[in-house]
Design a protein around this motif. Structure first.
Motif, short mmCIF file in Angstrom:
data_model
loop_
_atom_site.label_atom_id
_atom_site.label_comp_id
_atom_site.label_asym_id
_atom_site.label_seq_id
_atom_site.Cartn_x
_atom_site.Cartn_y
_atom_site.Cartn_z
N SER A 141 0.80 -1.21 0.00
CA SER A 141 0.00 0.00 0.00
C SER A 141 0.84 1.27 0.00
O SER A 141 0.67 2.17 -0.83
N ASP A 142 1.78 1.35 0.91
CA ASP A 142 2.57 2.57 1.03
C ASP A 142 3.51 2.79 -0.15
O ASP A 142 3.69 3.92 -0.61
N SER A 201 -6.46 5.52 -8.13
CA SER A 201 -5.19 5.47 -7.41
C SER A 201 -4.20 4.61 -8.15
O SER A 201 -4.56 3.81 -9.00
N ARG A 214 3.13 1.73 -3.17
CA ARG A 214 2.34 2.07 -4.35
C ARG A 214 1.93 3.55 -4.30
O ARG A 214 2.02 4.27 -5.30
N LYS A 215 1.51 3.99 -3.12
CA LYS A 215 1.16 5.42 -2.97
C LYS A 215 2.37 6.31 -3.20
O LYS A 215 2.27 7.38 -3.80
N TYR A 274 -2.67 -3.81 2.26
CA TYR A 274 -2.34 -3.21 3.57
C TYR A 274 -2.39 -4.25 4.69
O TYR A 274 -1.40 -4.45 5.39
N GLN A 296 3.11 6.61 -6.81
CA GLN A 296 2.13 7.53 -7.39
C GLN A 296 2.53 8.98 -7.11
O GLN A 296 2.50 9.83 -8.01
N GLY A 297 2.94 9.24 -5.88
CA GLY A 297 3.38 10.59 -5.52
C GLY A 297 4.57 11.05 -6.34
O GLY A 297 4.62 12.20 -6.80
#
Lengths: 368, 368, 368, 368
Positions: free
Chosen positions: C166-167, C245, C169-170, C209, C173-174
């Motif tokens: 989860s983290d 997302s 991947r985020k 997650y 994206q960022g």
């Protein structure tokens, strides 16, 4: 003897007549300020041949060298001693240059001259990877072992994996019983697993042939430890429990000396295990001093420990100097590289499964 | 305290009213036949909560358990003792069934009940691989550490890699200085590398920030050992050499106890290192008995050694039982799996670089 | 721009006035004998700056170089072409010496001169191990990425692991949404796992997650593939399925180009995947030609493929030459070493978990 | 034939008379909505035997199964097809339960019954580690290969490492020439390295026996590719260049079919390499359909790709069902576990060096 030169490269001593060495000063010593403490600017040994200038062109080769130790120069003789074993007042050689300018010369290329016979072998760090072609390494290893069985001193440094498999355990027994092992260095676990296999046919409760797990099998490990402790030691346990196979059995029967060094991971331990790690180092170094070939298999801890102790050369009784071969057998480049990075430049890595290695080695050697 | 249950799962004791347990016999003991030897059929402890039946429905929970030890039952109290520390005549609990039929019950699912709060966490072996999603593991770890800083006992088991990098060394110092470390277990190498960094800015001669190798830098390692030995110990050396950074510095300044266990790989060693491996085990177990969270980083030897000693639960002063969290941080699945295979079922593997792990942990915790 | 020289080393062209180069002959060409076949004695390119002598001291630098390709010399211009793309009759530069004696000069030390600013960095093979101190590598990486976000071309080569957490991947994206990615090269799996996460919150059925496995969760993987295929492509699928997302979402929204190269391991594949591996190479090389920084994460296949294509330098529009930075992030020394052994000497290995790497990178960059 | 049952476990079909299956509904189909798109709720195949209920107690076993494909049910016959190969309107079996309640039954324990003969073998995931005892695995492998040489179809999936070593390359040649290989699946690199060895005695310029690097040796790799491309293919190149050794030579001489699948890492490629990865999958599956034993060595990409295609069982011409043996030989637990995690539950890992594996296998088999 006839094919000695095919296997064991000759040694070319330094040419002390070149100006830099001919004009070198006499090496200096300083007294150790306290027990276990060395003087400032002490010279630390490598595992290469190192010479100390006594004056008037007389250079003395350090015998039985060891990495990260110091040279005591006393009565025209050199001794290589771990700093912890130095006593107050001992005359420690000082100086950190290695090219003669302080009377100390490290001779790295002594085995270079005959590099045509063994091209590249000693000229660079042999960092094998899992994709390195090993056919030749094996062929050379067979030759070296046959030679050193009769004219050298072969030390095995074994991790516990070797005892977990039926065939590799038998193969190691065969190697010991046929003279291919002059000393064994290992830990408590190797001996325990091997004796469990002799007693119950298992390793940590898993059958060493069928791979099946026995009910309550994990007690086998604890039971054999308890039995050996009760009987007072490995030798008696082998006799009283009528054990007839394995690595420890072979060592006892053929009187091959072994050192079992303690570690904080140990169960038990078996009575023979040396609890004090520095006494264990001392016991291991007895064999490191004599070693002409070392084969370290599947143990990072013991391999690096022993690698630290073994010189890259051996002064033979007749004064000739020969290389010490050091093979490290492991599954990961990391272990092998770590040893090389610590200065054991001559270490040759063979990246493979420890069990396969032992089985194949014995399959080849026993045919001869 | 308010969010205790969010972080620390509650414990559900066994239901001793079920027939199998209600009808269980009283546990039996047998005297140890000799010092360091246990009787036949001895019961070996796991790291799970184990209960012994004293009769009439009274079951006693073993406190401060440890893998592969024995239970001494004396005066209505249980003690968990390593076989080597048993004395002749000690009353050792015997019996190898674990379901009550010999008066011994191992309670594996005590932390299961609230699994809705932490789904899956305690229900199966958490064998992370390098591709496992770790976001949640990190989030939980942060919560656990904040809780246990004030209400638990956090033990770090550190390999030397942590001291080789400038940022990770600083981060570990920050963690210690801010209460996130109640005890440190390591080897000679961690302390030596850390002190070398404090003295010379290097680790084995390599600058811990720029990565450049200093000329004659390998002497830094040997020189710091020699200096500390000459000064008599770490604490004095920090003072006399005016060292002001690092892991050992932080431990000394904040009076965090540390155990340095000896190994055959050691140089030196530093005076504080415990040479006898079984005395070292005893010193480590002092902290294992108190631990509520263990973080073992980049050391297979010390991680497995400490993992063998740590129970999966902790009986708190008020009698409540809570889990002990055990995180193992390593680059290879092999190390993590090995620990799990040895029975440390609760160990959660985080597969990553040790330096990154420490830096990120501290970056997160320090913001709070 | 002001701190350009802190980050990007200046380039020192060869000194063509030294006798060996001043007297060099004109480079020779030979016609390709057939389509996709090169003439005997063809010169194969490295990834270093290579110069070809046109006569009278005019040396031409190969633009957009690539390992194991050939130089076509036509109309006073050099083109670097893969042998399979050569056409019959094309004028291929011949000669295998690299020091000018056949009119070809490979300039390895062009970025050496300012080594005081970045000591050691370009002077030897940076073979990091898991114990290398990485603090400085990270600090430099942050600087490079900030610079190249605005004045360079950053290419990410991603393995699927990045989408499993989860983290991470985020974080990826960022990075994309904030300009730190000018092109993405990956395989079918990365896109599929990322889209599965956007649609179902899982990766191969495991919650990205909580780590819990969903019932029948393995169908999520197959269902998202089928849905995207039915909808005709990733862009439409994101719109129709209202995905909001992830990595592919970020690429589509910010119009970052991506290349998805097919492999025999693929399920599906997604419509955008290039089935023909050599067409995929061509599509990847479009970005390799422009790259100023490459970050290859957790994929041996794509990392080595892209590493083969990327020159170690970039000729900028104003004619200046700058280095191309190549970071390879992996858990095993083996992967990193393999890339270095294939000739990508400038590759800097960062040995860590891919997910941690991305998360930490973004945590650092986003604060600025 | 006499010892068939010692080697090849018998198959016990499901008992369709048990109520759950006796009362199962008829399996449903739905038409594919478009080419390469499957209907909602499609059933995805595993690699286990799967039965579809046609009504009135008639259950049909899927032949030539493959992971992550769909079942087309047409004219009372089942076909297992990759979703990308489905055509609009094809009747796809739907339903995701596996216990018969939608007329689909997956039979996992068909080879269980004779587990006394091969205890544990098929009852749990065989996840070997480097410390697993492999003696029995080898002994069984020898038996299987001797049996399947004459009565089965042995497929080798080879990574390039096998061609880098003189002895392993010869051993692989011996295995092929003596009937132990009915098909070979590999990539461009295996063929190129093998042909380079036949032509120049090197692999990427390194002598495959002496380990020495030839001057300009890296051109050997590029030259052999160019020569084969110029000559039009491997078969002609072997003839014209008078190559007389190696893996490709043996395949050509004994007419063993091979599939060379393209990848984005390829140089060249050789003319025989299939550039389109999905055409390559189709070509590989031709052999996967026939395979009775698969040995996948030192290639993660090809092993996983082939593992996805191979059913765990084989319907023989006489209708009997037998298991397909799948051995994966690799240095890292990660690769082997990854395959198992992807669903290839029957894969048995042998953790060792690929070269050693091949050499030892041939040394054992050739003695018979």
């Amino acid at each position: 003897m006839s094919d000695l030169h095919d296997v064991i490269p000759a040694y070319t001593p330094p040419d002390f007549s070149i100006p830099k060495l001919a004009n070198a000063p006499v090496a200096q010593v300083a007294p150790a300020p306290a027990d276990g403490v060395v003087p400032a600017n002490f010279h630390a040994t490598s595992n290469h041949p190192e010479y100390v200038h006594l004056g008037e062109g007389r250079w003395l080769l350090a015998p039985e060298s060891r990495m990260d130790s110091v040279l005591l120069l006393r009565g025209g003789e050199l001794e290589v001693v771990e700093p912890r074993r130095v006593r107050a007042g001992d005359p420690v050689v000082v100086g950190r240059s290695e090219n003669g300018e302080e009377g100390i010369f490290i001779h790295i290329h002594g085995f270079h001259a005959i590099s045509t016979a063994m091209p590249d072998k000693f000229s660079f760090r042999n960092r094998g990877t899992r994709e390195t072609p090993f056919s030749r390494s094996y062929d050379e290893l067979y030759k070296v072992l046959r030679h050193d069985r009769d004219e050298g001193y072969i030390v095995w440094v074994l991790g516990p994996a070797v005892a977990f498999d039926s065939d590799s355990r038998k193969a190691m027994q065969g190697l010991i019983e046929n003279g291919y092992c002059h000393a064994l260095c290992a830990g408590n676990a190797l001996a325990v697993h091997d004796l469990e296999a002799a007693r119950f046919g298992t390793g940590l409760g898993q059958d060493i042939y069928t791979q099946s797990f026995q009910p309550l099998g994990h007690y086998n490990h604890l039971d054999i430890i308890n039995e050996v402790r009760q009987l007072g030691g490995i030798s008696t346990a082998i006799e009283k429990l009528r054990l007839t196979s394995g690595i420890m059995f072979a060592c006892e029967r053929t009187r091959v000396p072994y050192v079992l060094a303690g570690s904080i991971r140990d169960d038990g331990p078996l009575p023979e295990v040396i609890a004090d790690t520095y006494q264990a180092q001392d016991a291991m170094r007895v064999h490191a001093r004599k070693a002409t070939t070392v084969i370290a298999v599947a143990t990072q801890l013991h391999s690096i420990a022993f690698g630290n102790m073994v010189p890259s050369y051996q002064v033979q009784p007749d004064g000739r100097v020969r290389p010490v071969f050091f093979y490290i057998v492991d599954m990961t480049e990391f272990c092998a590289d770590k040893l090389a990075n610590r200065g054991s430049a001559q270490a040759e890595a063979i990246l493979t499964n420890a069990q396969d290695f032992i089985v194949n080695l014995w399959n080849n050697l026993k045919l001869l």
